[in-house]
Scaffold this motif. Structure first.
Motif, PDB file in Angstrom:
ATOM      1  N   ILE B 171       0.633  -8.503  20.723  1.00  0.00           N
ATOM      2  CA  ILE B 171      -0.715  -8.756  20.186  1.00  0.00           C
ATOM      3  C   ILE B 171      -0.771 -10.142  19.548  1.00  0.00           C
ATOM      4  O   ILE B 171      -1.714 -10.905  19.751  1.00  0.00           O
ATOM      5  CB  ILE B 171      -1.098  -7.652  19.181  1.00  0.00           C
ATOM      6  N   ASN B 172       0.281 -10.467  18.825  1.00  0.00           N
ATOM      7  CA  ASN B 172       0.342 -11.800  18.212  1.00  0.00           C
ATOM      8  C   ASN B 172       0.389 -12.910  19.245  1.00  0.00           C
ATOM      9  O   ASN B 172      -0.027 -14.037  18.975  1.00  0.00           O
ATOM     10  CB  ASN B 172       1.558 -11.918  17.298  1.00  0.00           C
ATOM     11  N   GLU B 173       0.923 -12.583  20.414  1.00  0.00           N
ATOM     12  CA  GLU B 173       0.957 -13.578  21.487  1.00  0.00           C
ATOM     13  C   GLU B 173      -0.386 -13.656  22.204  1.00  0.00           C
ATOM     14  O   GLU B 173      -0.508 -14.349  23.207  1.00  0.00           O
ATOM     15  CB  GLU B 173       2.066 -13.243  22.492  1.00  0.00           C
ATOM     16  N   GLY B 174      -1.354 -12.913  21.728  1.00  0.00           N
ATOM     17  CA  GLY B 174      -2.707 -13.020  22.274  1.00  0.00           C
ATOM     18  C   GLY B 174      -3.127 -11.908  23.223  1.00  0.00           C
ATOM     19  O   GLY B 174      -4.234 -11.909  23.751  1.00  0.00           O
ATOM     20  N   HIS B 175      -2.255 -10.945  23.423  1.00  0.00           N
ATOM     21  CA  HIS B 175      -2.597  -9.864  24.355  1.00  0.00           C
ATOM     22  C   HIS B 175      -3.500  -8.834  23.679  1.00  0.00           C
ATOM     23  O   HIS B 175      -3.294  -8.473  22.522  1.00  0.00           O
ATOM     24  CB  HIS B 175      -1.321  -9.189  24.864  1.00  0.00           C
ATOM     25  N   GLU B 176      -4.537  -8.382  24.441  1.00  0.00           N
ATOM     26  CA  GLU B 176      -5.426  -7.361  23.895  1.00  0.00           C
ATOM     27  C   GLU B 176      -5.437  -6.115  24.766  1.00  0.00           C
ATOM     28  O   GLU B 176      -5.706  -5.019  24.293  1.00  0.00           O
ATOM     29  CB  GLU B 176      -6.840  -7.934  23.767  1.00  0.00           C
ATOM     30  N   ASN B 177      -5.161  -6.317  26.061  1.00  0.00           N
ATOM     31  CA  ASN B 177      -5.091  -5.168  26.966  1.00  0.00           C
ATOM     32  C   ASN B 177      -3.620  -4.867  27.272  1.00  0.00           C
ATOM     33  O   ASN B 177      -3.005  -5.501  28.130  1.00  0.00           O
ATOM     34  CB  ASN B 177      -5.844  -5.461  28.261  1.00  0.00           C
ATOM     35  N   ILE B 178      -3.105  -3.930  26.552  1.00  0.00           N
ATOM     36  CA  ILE B 178      -1.678  -3.629  26.669  1.00  0.00           C
ATOM     37  C   ILE B 178      -1.492  -2.187  27.118  1.00  0.00           C
ATOM     38  O   ILE B 178      -2.062  -1.271  26.519  1.00  0.00           O
ATOM     39  CB  ILE B 178      -0.975  -3.836  25.306  1.00  0.00           C
ATOM     40  N   ALA B 179      -0.718  -2.021  28.179  1.00  0.00           N
ATOM     41  CA  ALA B 179      -0.457  -0.663  28.674  1.00  0.00           C
ATOM     42  C   ALA B 179       0.944  -0.222  28.244  1.00  0.00           C
ATOM     43  O   ALA B 179       1.794  -1.045  27.913  1.00  0.00           O
ATOM     44  CB  ALA B 179      -0.569  -0.641  30.191  1.00  0.00           C
ATOM     45  N   PHE B 180       1.141   1.073  28.240  1.00  0.00           N
ATOM     46  CA  PHE B 180       2.481   1.610  27.973  1.00  0.00           C
ATOM     47  C   PHE B 180       2.951   2.369  29.203  1.00  0.00           C
ATOM     48  O   PHE B 180       2.212   3.193  29.747  1.00  0.00           O
ATOM     49  CB  PHE B 180       2.442   2.537  26.755  1.00  0.00           C
ATOM     50  N   ILE B 181       4.160   2.058  29.644  1.00  0.00           N
ATOM     51  CA  ILE B 181       4.703   2.758  30.812  1.00  0.00           C
ATOM     52  C   ILE B 181       5.766   3.719  30.307  1.00  0.00           C
ATOM     53  O   ILE B 181       6.835   3.308  29.850  1.00  0.00           O
ATOM     54  CB  ILE B 181       5.350   1.794  31.816  1.00  0.00           C
ATOM     55  N   SER B 182       5.462   4.972  30.435  1.00  0.00           N
ATOM     56  CA  SER B 182       6.287   5.986  29.796  1.00  0.00           C
ATOM     57  C   SER B 182       7.226   6.676  30.781  1.00  0.00           C
ATOM     58  O   SER B 182       6.966   6.746  31.986  1.00  0.00           O
ATOM     59  CB  SER B 182       5.363   7.019  29.154  1.00  0.00           C
ATOM     60  N   ASP B 183       8.303   7.183  30.254  1.00  0.00           N
ATOM     61  CA  ASP B 183       9.212   8.020  31.033  1.00  0.00           C
ATOM     62  C   ASP B 183       8.881   9.461  30.661  1.00  0.00           C
ATOM     63  O   ASP B 183       9.596  10.119  29.927  1.00  0.00           O
ATOM     64  CB  ASP B 183      10.645   7.679  30.644  1.00  0.00           C
ATOM     65  N   PHE B 184       7.802   9.900  31.223  1.00  0.00           N
ATOM     66  CA  PHE B 184       7.183  11.107  30.704  1.00  0.00           C
ATOM     67  C   PHE B 184       7.841  12.384  31.200  1.00  0.00           C
ATOM     68  O   PHE B 184       7.985  13.352  30.462  1.00  0.00           O
ATOM     69  CB  PHE B 184       5.713  11.114  31.102  1.00  0.00           C
ATOM     70  N   GLU B 185       8.237  12.365  32.456  1.00  0.00           N
ATOM     71  CA  GLU B 185       8.860  13.567  33.033  1.00  0.00           C
ATOM     72  C   GLU B 185      10.069  13.974  32.211  1.00  0.00           C
ATOM     73  O   GLU B 185      10.375  15.138  32.053  1.00  0.00           O
ATOM     74  CB  GLU B 185       9.314  13.277  34.461  1.00  0.00           C
ATOM     75  N   ASN B 186      10.729  12.942  31.750  1.00  0.00           N
ATOM     76  CA  ASN B 186      11.960  13.152  31.022  1.00  0.00           C
ATOM     77  C   ASN B 186      11.661  13.189  29.524  1.00  0.00           C
ATOM     78  O   ASN B 186      12.378  12.656  28.718  1.00  0.00           O
ATOM     79  CB  ASN B 186      12.882  11.980  31.344  1.00  0.00           C
ATOM     80  N   ARG B 187      10.575  13.819  29.177  1.00  0.00           N
ATOM     81  CA  ARG B 187      10.042  13.662  27.838  1.00  0.00           C
ATOM     82  C   ARG B 187      10.903  14.293  26.758  1.00  0.00           C
ATOM     83  O   ARG B 187      11.257  15.456  26.801  1.00  0.00           O
ATOM     84  CB  ARG B 187       8.647  14.286  27.787  1.00  0.00           C
ATOM     85  N   THR B 188      11.186  13.491  25.784  1.00  0.00           N
ATOM     86  CA  THR B 188      11.950  13.961  24.640  1.00  0.00           C
ATOM     87  C   THR B 188      11.165  13.578  23.406  1.00  0.00           C
ATOM     88  O   THR B 188      10.144  12.908  23.486  1.00  0.00           O
ATOM     89  CB  THR B 188      13.316  13.262  24.576  1.00  0.00           C
ATOM     90  N   SER B 189      11.666  13.959  22.266  1.00  0.00           N
ATOM     91  CA  SER B 189      10.964  13.578  21.049  1.00  0.00           C
ATOM     92  C   SER B 189      10.959  12.062  20.896  1.00  0.00           C
ATOM     93  O   SER B 189      10.043  11.485  20.334  1.00  0.00           O
ATOM     94  CB  SER B 189      11.618  14.238  19.841  1.00  0.00           C
ATOM     95  N   VAL B 190      11.980  11.430  21.422  1.00  0.00           N
ATOM     96  CA  VAL B 190      12.015   9.969  21.352  1.00  0.00           C
ATOM     97  C   VAL B 190      10.872   9.360  22.150  1.00  0.00           C
ATOM     98  O   VAL B 190      10.231   8.410  21.722  1.00  0.00           O
ATOM     99  CB  VAL B 190      13.345   9.413  21.892  1.00  0.00           C
ATOM    100  N   GLU B 191      10.639   9.934  23.321  1.00  0.00           N
ATOM    101  CA  GLU B 191       9.548   9.418  24.153  1.00  0.00           C
ATOM    102  C   GLU B 191       8.236   9.536  23.376  1.00  0.00           C
ATOM    103  O   GLU B 191       7.410   8.629  23.387  1.00  0.00           O
ATOM    104  CB  GLU B 191       9.489  10.217  25.465  1.00  0.00           C
ATOM    105  N   ASN B 192       8.072  10.639  22.705  1.00  0.00           N
ATOM    106  CA  ASN B 192       6.871  10.811  21.891  1.00  0.00           C
ATOM    107  C   ASN B 192       6.808   9.779  20.774  1.00  0.00           C
ATOM    108  O   ASN B 192       5.739   9.216  20.495  1.00  0.00           O
ATOM    109  CB  ASN B 192       6.841  12.211  21.282  1.00  0.00           C
TER     110      ASN B 192
END
Lengths: 332, 332
Positions: B171-192
DNA sequence: CTGAAAGCGCTTACAG
DNA sequence: CTGAAAGCGCTTACAG
């Protein structure tokens, strides 16, 4: 802590009998066996392997000395060692020496005191003192080293033949000006083997061009610097055979940063098949050494030797593979 | 094999005395000490640690169970464990479970029989049966796991804060549209945790855009496929925060193969600081977890607990680092 | 300061 | 089929 004595008392038999049912070493009447088993079940008794070791003189421990587990090939060898070891009931005592002679000697002594039944040493090069000490321990031993000078058991891979085959592959793809990028500072007999494999391919195909560059032992970084130097002068070869994947990737990166396209301008191949080779673009064509198998095969040799098989002597040579990916261009 | 008895006989003292000079456990007259030392020197006598273990009830063995040594972060943790262990005279018994529950249980039993004094379990997730068994052994234990649900000793890294900080950096580098690519299938509390760190940064900065993609657990390959899908639709974000470096590299490669330039078109950041991140182009900006320290710090906890320090309970949180490299573009 | 003895938890001839 | 005894190589009270 519950011991065999407790089990004996609770099941009203002698400890001899308990020992027999635990180890299935001698016939025990079904009725007694059941009683003992029941007590073991109830108490959760587990035999103490230390006590057992003392009397049987078997530790089922293999001492493994490596340079640095952070190198992925070392980790693969250790995996092979452990897997086969576990199959035969052996456990691994892991020692990282970080190539330090004194550390290696210390661990050798340690492993001896811990009654390790065998030794597996993984390293590029061992000081003769270390070899001497290892030998003096009188334990079955296997070495995986690039620098063999002895009548010891060791595993190796014919790196000269590997480079020879790889160079021929490039020639078949139409390349005539092929350079070799060597890790010369860190020169071992293996490095010499590789260079001779390269030279032999050049000679056998009667090519006019041959050139050996020296990247130095910094691996990736040093190779990157060399790549910059090469880029500045005009590149007069169409393919580069590198002594290691690290060097190949360093060269590729510096070519890429200096406007030389791999493989369109220059083809690059490596040696080692490290994981990184699949992540870089283009994916690196390289020579694979079966490191897991080095561990597995070596461990089989070691266990056989421990079991008294004296035919397990000398060299065991493992096959390499050519991993064809995208860093080579066909030009014909 | 030469034993303490032989040394006693040759130096004409009792085995008690020999034991005392070996262990420096009680005063021995200089003259006698010299005599014993001389015989030890001459015979090359080395105490048998197995026998010693039996009577002292100390094995100086730490059982380490990992999923897979081929993962470089695992190897780093093991290095930390071993290094600190050796400093305190402990040795490592290495067991690779390849995430198999039965294997883990088997090794736990094995380590118990071998009289391991402590347990260090490294894995993403452990079945509750395994946790139960480990606990029932009554040995000091340390866990490094991403999925904690218990009152055990464990090491962790605040992944939510890490992703939060990384997102803020973008955000500080000027980005406003930021996506998150998750490892969802392998979901753990860490992923959350990671996702919540991302969401918190978005919210705290009052951005309008947020989007979570799911790459699936195949890591690099699955991420590559996802990247292809994303490329086909138009990319409506300027930066992607990835749940792991493997995913980040997969995405970067598929972008690269589909004509999307990183970082000019899209910035990509990872998590984990795996070695490959330095080899890919552009070099990957990522979050570093101090894996070696995980092993080292965890081992210190473990050894303290073995020594009877009961204050070593609960969570130990380690700091992360932001590794700024070249996969992020400043747009402002 | 030194030694004889007990014992750590097992296995294994030996005898029955 | 079962048990009493010796012994693996050490350490450690205990007594002197």
């Amino acid at each position: 802590m519950i011991t065999i004595k407790d089990v004996a008392r609770l099941s009203e038999v002698s400890i001899s009998t308990v020992s027999r049912v635990i180890n299935d070493s001698k016939p025990v009447s079904p009725e007694v066996r059941r009683r003992v088993l029941k007590v073991i079940e109830e108490t959760g008794y587990k035999p103490n392997d230390v006590a057992r070791s003392l009397v049987t003189r078997r530790s089922y421990l293999i001492g493994v000395i490596v340079n640095n587990l952070a190198q992925s090939y070392v980790a693969d060898i250790v995996r092979g060692i452990e897997e086969i070891g576990k199959m035969y009931g052996y456990d691994i005592l892991l020692c990282s020496s970080y190539s330090n002679k004194e550390t290696q000697e210390k661990y050798l002594q340690l492993l001896d005191r811990k009654q390790a039944e065998g030794l597996f040493l993984v390293g590029n090069r061992f000081d003769s003192d270390v070899l001497e000490l290892a030998k003096s321990l009188g334990k079955p031993s296997v070495f995986f080293t690039r620098d063999v000078n002895d009548s010891m058991n060791y595993i190796s891979i014919d790196s000269s033949a590997a480079i020879y085959e790889m160079t021929n592959y490039l020639i078949n793809e139409g390349h005539e000006n092929i350079a070799f990028i060597s890790d010369f500072e860190n020169r071992t007999s293996v490095e010499n083997d590789k260079i001779s494999g390269y030279m032999k391919a050049i000679e056998d195909n009667e090519l006019d061009y041959s050139k050996v560059f020296v990247a130095g032992s910094g691996k990736h970084n040093k190779a990157y610097e060399l790549g910059k130097t090469i880029s500045k002068d005009s590149v007069d070869f169409t393919a580069a055979v590198c002594s290691s994947d690290e060097i190949a990737i360093g060269i590729m990166n510096s070519f890429s940063d200096n406007g030389i396209n791999v493989p369109n301008d220059v083809s690059v191949v490596g040696y080692g098949n490290i994981r990184e080779g699949r992540f870089v673009r283009p994916e690196l064509t390289t020579i694979g050494e079966p490191y897991y198998d080095v561990g597995a095969v070596g461990m089989r040799m070691l266990i056989k030797t421990i079991k008294g098989d004296r035919t397990q002597k000398g060299l065991m040579e493992l096959p390499f593979t050519i991993e064809k990916r995208n860093s080579v261009k066909t030009i014909k």
